[in-house]
Write a protein that holds these residues in place. Structure first.
Motif, PDB file in Angstrom:
ATOM      1  N   SER A   7       0.811  -1.227   0.000  1.00 28.15           N
ATOM      2  CA  SER A   7       0.000   0.000   0.000  1.00 28.15           C
ATOM      3  C   SER A   7       0.836   1.266   0.000  1.00 28.15           C
ATOM      4  O   SER A   7       0.713   2.114   0.884  1.00 28.15           O
ATOM      5  N   LEU A   8       1.705   1.402  -0.966  1.00 28.11           N
ATOM      6  CA  LEU A   8       2.489   2.622  -1.146  1.00 28.11           C
ATOM      7  C   LEU A   8       2.387   3.015  -2.619  1.00 28.11           C
ATOM      8  O   LEU A   8       3.166   2.556  -3.451  1.00 28.11           O
ATOM      9  N   PRO A   9       1.424   3.857  -2.963  1.00 28.69           N
ATOM     10  CA  PRO A   9       1.183   4.163  -4.388  1.00 28.69           C
ATOM     11  C   PRO A   9       2.364   4.824  -5.085  1.00 28.69           C
ATOM     12  O   PRO A   9       2.494   4.725  -6.304  1.00 28.69           O
ATOM     13  N   GLN A  10       3.260   5.468  -4.339  1.00 29.39           N
ATOM     14  CA  GLN A  10       4.375   6.178  -4.975  1.00 29.39           C
ATOM     15  C   GLN A  10       5.440   5.245  -5.527  1.00 29.39           C
ATOM     16  O   GLN A  10       6.380   5.686  -6.176  1.00 29.39           O
ATOM     17  N   ILE A  11       5.296   3.926  -5.298  1.00 28.77           N
ATOM     18  CA  ILE A  11       6.322   2.980  -5.770  1.00 28.77           C
ATOM     19  C   ILE A  11       5.860   2.190  -6.987  1.00 28.77           C
ATOM     20  O   ILE A  11       6.564   1.306  -7.452  1.00 28.77           O
ATOM     21  N   GLU A  12       4.688   2.512  -7.526  1.00 25.10           N
ATOM     22  CA  GLU A  12       4.081   1.660  -8.549  1.00 25.10           C
ATOM     23  C   GLU A  12       4.934   1.504  -9.797  1.00 25.10           C
ATOM     24  O   GLU A  12       4.956   0.441 -10.413  1.00 25.10           O
ATOM     25  N   LYS A  13       5.662   2.553 -10.191  1.00 21.52           N
ATOM     26  CA  LYS A  13       6.497   2.477 -11.400  1.00 21.52           C
ATOM     27  C   LYS A  13       7.922   2.916 -11.085  1.00 21.52           C
ATOM     28  O   LYS A  13       8.535   3.654 -11.851  1.00 21.52           O
ATOM     29  N   CYS A  14       8.441   2.451  -9.983  1.00 21.96           N
ATOM     30  CA  CYS A  14       9.755   2.910  -9.536  1.00 21.96           C
ATOM     31  C   CYS A  14      10.883   2.087 -10.159  1.00 21.96           C
ATOM     32  O   CYS A  14      10.748   0.903 -10.436  1.00 21.96           O
ATOM     33  N   PHE A  15      11.989   2.758 -10.384  1.00 22.61           N
ATOM     34  CA  PHE A  15      13.218   2.131 -10.872  1.00 22.61           C
ATOM     35  C   PHE A  15      13.965   1.526  -9.690  1.00 22.61           C
ATOM     36  O   PHE A  15      13.928   2.034  -8.575  1.00 22.61           O
ATOM     37  N   GLY A  16      14.670   0.428  -9.932  1.00 25.06           N
ATOM     38  CA  GLY A  16      15.490  -0.185  -8.892  1.00 25.06           C
ATOM     39  C   GLY A  16      15.054  -1.606  -8.619  1.00 25.06           C
ATOM     40  O   GLY A  16      14.552  -2.308  -9.505  1.00 25.06           O
ATOM     41  N   ASN A  17      15.241  -2.050  -7.399  1.00 25.97           N
ATOM     42  CA  ASN A  17      14.812  -3.375  -6.968  1.00 25.97           C
ATOM     43  C   ASN A  17      13.674  -3.231  -5.968  1.00 25.97           C
ATOM     44  O   ASN A  17      13.782  -2.476  -4.998  1.00 25.97           O
ATOM     45  N   LEU A  18      12.600  -3.963  -6.199  1.00 23.78           N
ATOM     46  CA  LEU A  18      11.511  -4.014  -5.229  1.00 23.78           C
ATOM     47  C   LEU A  18      10.850  -5.389  -5.311  1.00 23.78           C
ATOM     48  O   LEU A  18       9.673  -5.535  -5.582  1.00 23.78           O
ATOM     49  N   VAL A  19      11.677  -6.396  -5.084  1.00 22.83           N
ATOM     50  CA  VAL A  19      11.242  -7.787  -5.196  1.00 22.83           C
ATOM     51  C   VAL A  19      11.634  -8.521  -3.918  1.00 22.83           C
ATOM     52  O   VAL A  19      12.697  -8.268  -3.348  1.00 22.83           O
ATOM     53  N   VAL A  20      10.770  -9.404  -3.490  1.00 21.08           N
ATOM     54  CA  VAL A  20      11.095 -10.276  -2.367  1.00 21.08           C
ATOM     55  C   VAL A  20      10.791 -11.707  -2.797  1.00 21.08           C
ATOM     56  O   VAL A  20       9.827 -11.957  -3.522  1.00 21.08           O
ATOM     57  N   ASP A  21      11.649 -12.640  -2.386  1.00 19.42           N
ATOM     58  CA  ASP A  21      11.424 -14.046  -2.709  1.00 19.42           C
ATOM     59  C   ASP A  21      10.504 -14.671  -1.665  1.00 19.42           C
ATOM     60  O   ASP A  21      10.783 -14.616  -0.465  1.00 19.42           O
ATOM     61  N   SER A  22       9.409 -15.259  -2.151  1.00 18.09           N
ATOM     62  CA  SER A  22       8.509 -15.991  -1.267  1.00 18.09           C
ATOM     63  C   SER A  22       9.061 -17.407  -1.093  1.00 18.09           C
ATOM     64  O   SER A  22       9.231 -18.129  -2.069  1.00 18.09           O
ATOM     65  N   PRO A  23       9.364 -17.830   0.151  1.00 18.92           N
ATOM     66  CA  PRO A  23      10.041 -19.120   0.377  1.00 18.92           C
ATOM     67  C   PRO A  23       9.059 -20.280   0.533  1.00 18.92           C
ATOM     68  O   PRO A  23       8.448 -20.467   1.586  1.00 18.92           O
ATOM     69  N   VAL A  24       8.878 -21.062  -0.523  1.00 18.47           N
ATOM     70  CA  VAL A  24       7.976 -22.211  -0.479  1.00 18.47           C
ATOM     71  C   VAL A  24       8.802 -23.444  -0.103  1.00 18.47           C
ATOM     72  O   VAL A  24       9.784 -23.762  -0.775  1.00 18.47           O
ATOM     73  N   LYS A  25       8.385 -24.139   0.969  1.00 16.96           N
ATOM     74  CA  LYS A  25       9.220 -25.206   1.536  1.00 16.96           C
ATOM     75  C   LYS A  25       8.575 -26.576   1.372  1.00 16.96           C
ATOM     76  O   LYS A  25       7.381 -26.754   1.628  1.00 16.96           O
ATOM     77  N   PHE A  26       9.401 -27.513   0.948  1.00 18.67           N
ATOM     78  CA  PHE A  26       8.992 -28.913   0.846  1.00 18.67           C
ATOM     79  C   PHE A  26       9.756 -29.729   1.885  1.00 18.67           C
ATOM     80  O   PHE A  26      10.991 -29.699   1.932  1.00 18.67           O
ATOM     81  N   VAL A  27       9.019 -30.467   2.707  1.00 21.33           N
ATOM     82  CA  VAL A  27       9.625 -31.313   3.740  1.00 21.33           C
ATOM     83  C   VAL A  27       9.199 -32.753   3.480  1.00 21.33           C
ATOM     84  O   VAL A  27       8.001 -33.064   3.526  1.00 21.33           O
ATOM     85  N   PRO A  28      10.140 -33.657   3.192  1.00 22.16           N
ATOM     86  CA  PRO A  28       9.790 -35.056   2.932  1.00 22.16           C
ATOM     87  C   PRO A  28       9.003 -35.651   4.095  1.00 22.16           C
ATOM     88  O   PRO A  28       9.335 -35.450   5.262  1.00 22.16           O
ATOM     89  N   GLY A  29       7.938 -36.364   3.753  1.00 22.68           N
ATOM     90  CA  GLY A  29       7.135 -36.993   4.787  1.00 22.68           C
ATOM     91  C   GLY A  29       6.071 -36.091   5.377  1.00 22.68           C
ATOM     92  O   GLY A  29       5.155 -36.566   6.055  1.00 22.68           O
ATOM     93  N   GLU A  30       6.178 -34.781   5.125  1.00 26.57           N
ATOM     94  CA  GLU A  30       5.197 -33.835   5.649  1.00 26.57           C
ATOM     95  C   GLU A  30       4.417 -33.158   4.523  1.00 26.57           C
ATOM     96  O   GLU A  30       3.198 -33.025   4.601  1.00 26.57           O
ATOM     97  N   THR A  31       5.118 -32.713   3.492  1.00 29.49           N
ATOM     98  CA  THR A  31       4.478 -31.999   2.381  1.00 29.49           C
ATOM     99  C   THR A  31       3.900 -33.004   1.390  1.00 29.49           C
ATOM    100  O   THR A  31       4.605 -33.910   0.934  1.00 29.49           O
TER     101      THR A  31
END
Length: 442
Positions: A292-316
């Protein structure tokens, strides 16, 4: 420069530096990097676009250089150089490196080889970016362009950018707008497509007080990553969606394709290592339209975050619909977690995410966990990068620094192409996976 192949050779004709068509004003000559720039990887990321010969191929290198010079007025940081502390960019109009080259091949012959061996495309991107690291990043141009012309009139245009300065949104927006200026001759005063305020909204921080030490990744020479190109057509995507029973939502094609690829990678790892290992799939999320920051909608630079999806053997659970649900749920939780009211709260949330999922010893240790990234460039305007040559007929993502699946819209039709960069020892098992055989074409 000669290629590694005796048959195909790329000859460098000239190298020069393209500077903005008018000097960068004094008050803009120090561009502050943001917190998100600080946590980006210190690598150069190349992209190669191949254009077939046609009547439109009259655009000259001089037109490319002139239009690039005009665009640089509005994207002035990429013509600068990093400061030694990597907290800002000195925007003194040092220039974008522009390389002109020829290759001793017709494009049709080259593409026939490139479709069989994706690595053939590496001949057409600037080789000096391969050795760029933190030690010489301060003196390396932020952007390097190479235009390679084939004997028949076909063209390969490569652009490599320093990830610390810009993410995929920034680089592809720049490439698309540059192509419009070149093709249409848009007046300079009408070029205004990015803002440059991220360093003010998310100023750089003392990362030693905010983040756990970065766990070293495998060296490129040791990782031995290889690339393959896959294609899933519209009918296979529809078939895949029909098989997604048990979901309370309609999955996107990217979610489904990511789940299929990830399950195949998990099984390839199991076949190679003779046991099922934990797996971490990083799904990059562009926060520009998510917080919710409208001033960043078309900004230059980096604005990415990695979503960490985890697989656990025997659980997932490994059924595809379960993996799709896991991907959707994790990405949504990541967005909600980062969507805070203030920039400081957003930085704290991203730091917690970074420390807890990618750097913590139980998940960050590369010898215990298989780490992958699935980056979707679908619906990005890559196919619209028409410099006067029409749309590209093949794309290639040259970096081999992480195990990555690159998803992008197919050059023709409504399917999706995937470039898979994984360990050589995993590839032979991945190629034989039953899902890969069922849904994809090579």
């Amino acid at each position: 420069m000669g290629s590694q192949s005796a048959a195909l050779q790329v000859k460098i004709l000239s190298t020069n530096f393209i500077t903005p068509s008018s000097p960068t004003p004094n008050h803009l000559q120090n561009y502050k990097l943001s917190f998100f720039d600080q946590i980006a990887e210190d690598v150069h990321l190349p992209l190669v676009l191949f254009y077939p010969p046609n009547d439109k191929n009259s655009t000259t290198d001089e037109q490319l250089e002139e239009s690039l010079s005009r665009v640089l007025i509005h994207v002035y940081p990429i013509a600068g150089r990093f400061t030694e502390d990597f907290c800002s960019i000195n925007c003194l109009d040092q220039g974008v490196k522009f390389v002109r080259a020829n290759v001793n091949s017709k494009l049709d012959d080259f593409l026939e080889q490139a479709h069989k061996d994706v690595n053939a495309a590496l001949l057409c991107w600037p080789h000096d970016t391969w050795t760029v690291d933190e030690g010489n990043l301060a003196i390396t141009p932020l952007v390097i362009v190479q235009v390679t012309r084939f004997e028949c009139g076909g063209i390969a245009l490569s652009m490599s950018h320093a990830h610390i300065a810009m993410d995929g949104f920034s680089s592809l927006s720049f490439l698309y707008e540059w192509s419009k200026v070149c093709r249409l001759g848009i007046p300079t005063k009408e070029i205004n497509f990015l803002s440059f305020n991220l360093g003010e909204i998310f100023p750089s921080r003392d990362l030693s007080k905010l983040l756990l030490p970065r766990i070293p990744g495998e060296k490129r020479a040791e990782s031995k990553l290889v690339a393959k190109r896959l294609y899933i057509d519209e009918s296979a995507i529809s078939k895949l969606r029909d098989e997604m029973t048990g979901l309370s939502f309609k999955p996107t094609r990217v979610e489904m394709i990511t789940a299929v690829l990830w399950r195949a990678l998990i099984r390839a790892s199991e076949a190679k290592n003779r046991n099922m290992r934990r797996s971490l799939m990083g799904v990059p999320v562009n926060l520009r339209s998510k917080i919710s920051l409208p001033q960043i909608e078309k900004c230059f630079g980096n604005l990415v975050v990695d979503s960490p999806v985890k697989f656990v053997p025997g659980e997932t659970k490994m059924e595809l619909h379960n993996m799709v649900a896991l991907i959707r749920d994790t990405v949504q939780k990541t967005i909600e977690y980062c969507n805070k009211e203030s920039p400081d709260e957003i930085v704290s949330a991203v730091a917690d995410l970074y420390n807890g999922s990618f750097q913590a010893n139980d998940w960050g240790a590369s010898h215990e966990v298989d780490a992958f990234t699935c980056s979707s460039l679908c619906r990005f305007p890559i196919l619209g990068a028409d410099f006067g040559w029409g749309k590209p007929c093949l794309m290639h993502f040259g970096s081999r620094h992480n195990q990555t699946c690159w998803l992008y819209d197919a050059e023709c039709g409504n399917g999706v192409c995937v470039q898979v960069d994984i360990k050589e020892s995993y590839m032979r098992f991945f190629e034989c996976d039953q899902d890969i055989k069922a849904y994809f074409n090579w």
